[in-house]
Design a protein around this motif. Structure first.
Motif, PDB file in Angstrom:
ATOM      1  N   PHE A   1       1.052  -1.320   0.133  1.00 51.35           N
ATOM      2  CA  PHE A   1       0.036   0.009   0.026  1.00 51.35           C
ATOM      3  C   PHE A   1       0.884   1.311   0.004  1.00 51.35           C
ATOM      4  O   PHE A   1       1.897   1.389   0.571  1.00 51.35           O
ATOM      5  N   THR A   2       0.189   2.315  -0.499  1.00 55.57           N
ATOM      6  CA  THR A   2       0.758   3.781  -0.563  1.00 55.57           C
ATOM      7  C   THR A   2      -0.418   4.545  -0.042  1.00 55.57           C
ATOM      8  O   THR A   2      -1.418   4.312  -0.425  1.00 55.57           O
ATOM      9  N   ALA A   3      -0.179   5.391   0.919  1.00 58.04           N
ATOM     10  CA  ALA A   3      -1.333   5.904   1.634  1.00 58.04           C
ATOM     11  C   ALA A   3      -0.892   7.576   2.040  1.00 58.04           C
ATOM     12  O   ALA A   3       0.202   7.617   2.489  1.00 58.04           O
ATOM     13  N   ASN A   4      -1.696   8.454   1.523  1.00 61.87           N
ATOM     14  CA  ASN A   4      -1.104  10.014   1.864  1.00 61.87           C
ATOM     15  C   ASN A   4      -1.812  10.089   3.278  1.00 61.87           C
ATOM     16  O   ASN A   4      -3.066  10.064   3.391  1.00 61.87           O
ATOM     17  N   VAL A   5      -1.381  10.935   3.918  1.00 64.95           N
ATOM     18  CA  VAL A   5      -1.829  11.162   5.547  1.00 64.95           C
ATOM     19  C   VAL A   5      -2.447  12.713   5.158  1.00 64.95           C
ATOM     20  O   VAL A   5      -1.957  13.513   4.204  1.00 64.95           O
ATOM     21  N   ASN A   6      -3.462  13.229   5.738  1.00 64.32           N
ATOM     22  CA  ASN A   6      -4.379  14.077   5.724  1.00 64.32           C
ATOM     23  C   ASN A   6      -3.473  15.638   6.194  1.00 64.32           C
ATOM     24  O   ASN A   6      -2.353  15.303   6.929  1.00 64.32           O
TER      25      ASN A   6
END
Length: 309
Positions: free
Chosen positions: A210-215
């Motif tokens: 996974f790749t996830a962008n933090v808010n």
């Protein structure tokens, strides 16, 4: 050695520009401050898996980028996926960084090399770095426009009418997890407004990666923390989001992630001294802007070199 062109930045725009110049037998040097080629076309390994943690896909909006995507597809570097029924969408099955690596083949690239100052002389440009100086007939800057402006100010080079771009910044995390609630290629939640399962996207993986962008609020809170503190907080947020058995977690801060909608000039070129500026700060931005600005600037640059050297 005196080069025909020195390009600062080994991202999509800089490497694509280098490939066009090499086709015309020009002697090119790329200088890159990071440890590898790619810029925001970034891919990293997590164990035996890989994840894209910058640009995730290409959705051509211009004729130039459309033709380029088709060419890369024929070479096996891009695959077309069914993500948007109304537009063509391409991913790189072996990782997005393979694209700039392909474009920079047969070109000299110095990584881990920070450009500190540039100076124009009668014979061309002198580029001063932390590992020495290099000379060229012409110079191309492809970094985000804020970095270009900083370099020009330090070098006392006066440039007018550069585009104004507001880049988004955020932290991105990459990891594997074999127990989660994510069913789709792309998803989101309150802490992570954008989550991609690279394996379902089409990368050649055997496990979910996974790749996830933090808010943006969490990104602000993370900025002044140590790497260890960032990992601890992000892992807790991922656990709360339903990810278990997290492995290979890494957190990366993108100061210049990407810009929103823009409509800037296609490139900058000073025909009096051979200085060109291109990249995703120009044209329509993102991949399309990077490619279009590089190709259109290349035409001006090639004419300049043929007429002056």
């Amino acid at each position: 050695m005196n080069f025909d062109v020195i390009i600062v930045g080994a991202g999509m725009s800089g490497t694509f520009m280098s490939s066009l110049l090499r086709e015309k037998k020009k002697n090119v040097l790329i200088l890159e401050k990071s440890s590898g080629i790619g810029g925001r076309f970034s891919t990293k390994p997590i164990g035996s898996q890989i994840v894209d943690y910058g640009c995730q896909y290409i959705k051509p909006k211009t004729t130039i980028s459309g033709h380029l995507a088709s060419k890369l597809k024929n070479l096996g570097l891009l695959s077309e996926i069914n993500l948007d029924t109304n537009k063509r969408v391409f991913i790189a099955p072996f990782g997005m960084n393979k694209i700039p690596q392909y474009f920079s083949r047969n070109t000299r690239v110095l990584s881990n090399t920070l450009v500190k100052r540039i100076s124009h002389k009668k014979t061309g440009w002198e580029v001063f770095t932390d590992v020495g100086s290099f000379s060229s007939s012409s110079l191309v800057l492809t970094m985000p426009i804020a970095q270009v402006e900083t370099l020009l100010q330090k070098s006392e080079v006066e440039i007018f009418n550069l585009p104004k771009v507001d880049y988004l910044d955020f932290h991105t995390c990459t990891f594997t997890s074999d127990k989660h609630r994510i069913e789709d290629v792309f998803s989101n939640n309150e802490s992570f407004p954008w989550i991609c399962n690279n394996s379902k996207k089409g990368l050649r993986n055997t496990e979910d990666a996974f790749t996830a962008n933090v808010n943006k609020d969490i990104t602000q809170n993370l900025k002044n923390l140590s790497p260890e503190q960032k990992l601890e907080i992000v892992e807790g947020l991922l656990n709360s989001s339903g990810f278990e058995n997290i492995k290979g977690l890494n957190v990366h801060y993108w100061k210049y992630a990407f810009a929103g909608n823009q409509n800037n000039p296609d490139y900058f070129f000073d025909k009096n001294n051979g200085l060109g500026i291109c990249g995703d700060s120009f044209s329509v931005g993102k991949v399309d802007g990077a490619v279009k600005s590089a190709e259109l600037l290349f035409i001006q640059l090639f004419n300049y070199l043929d007429n002056n050297y």
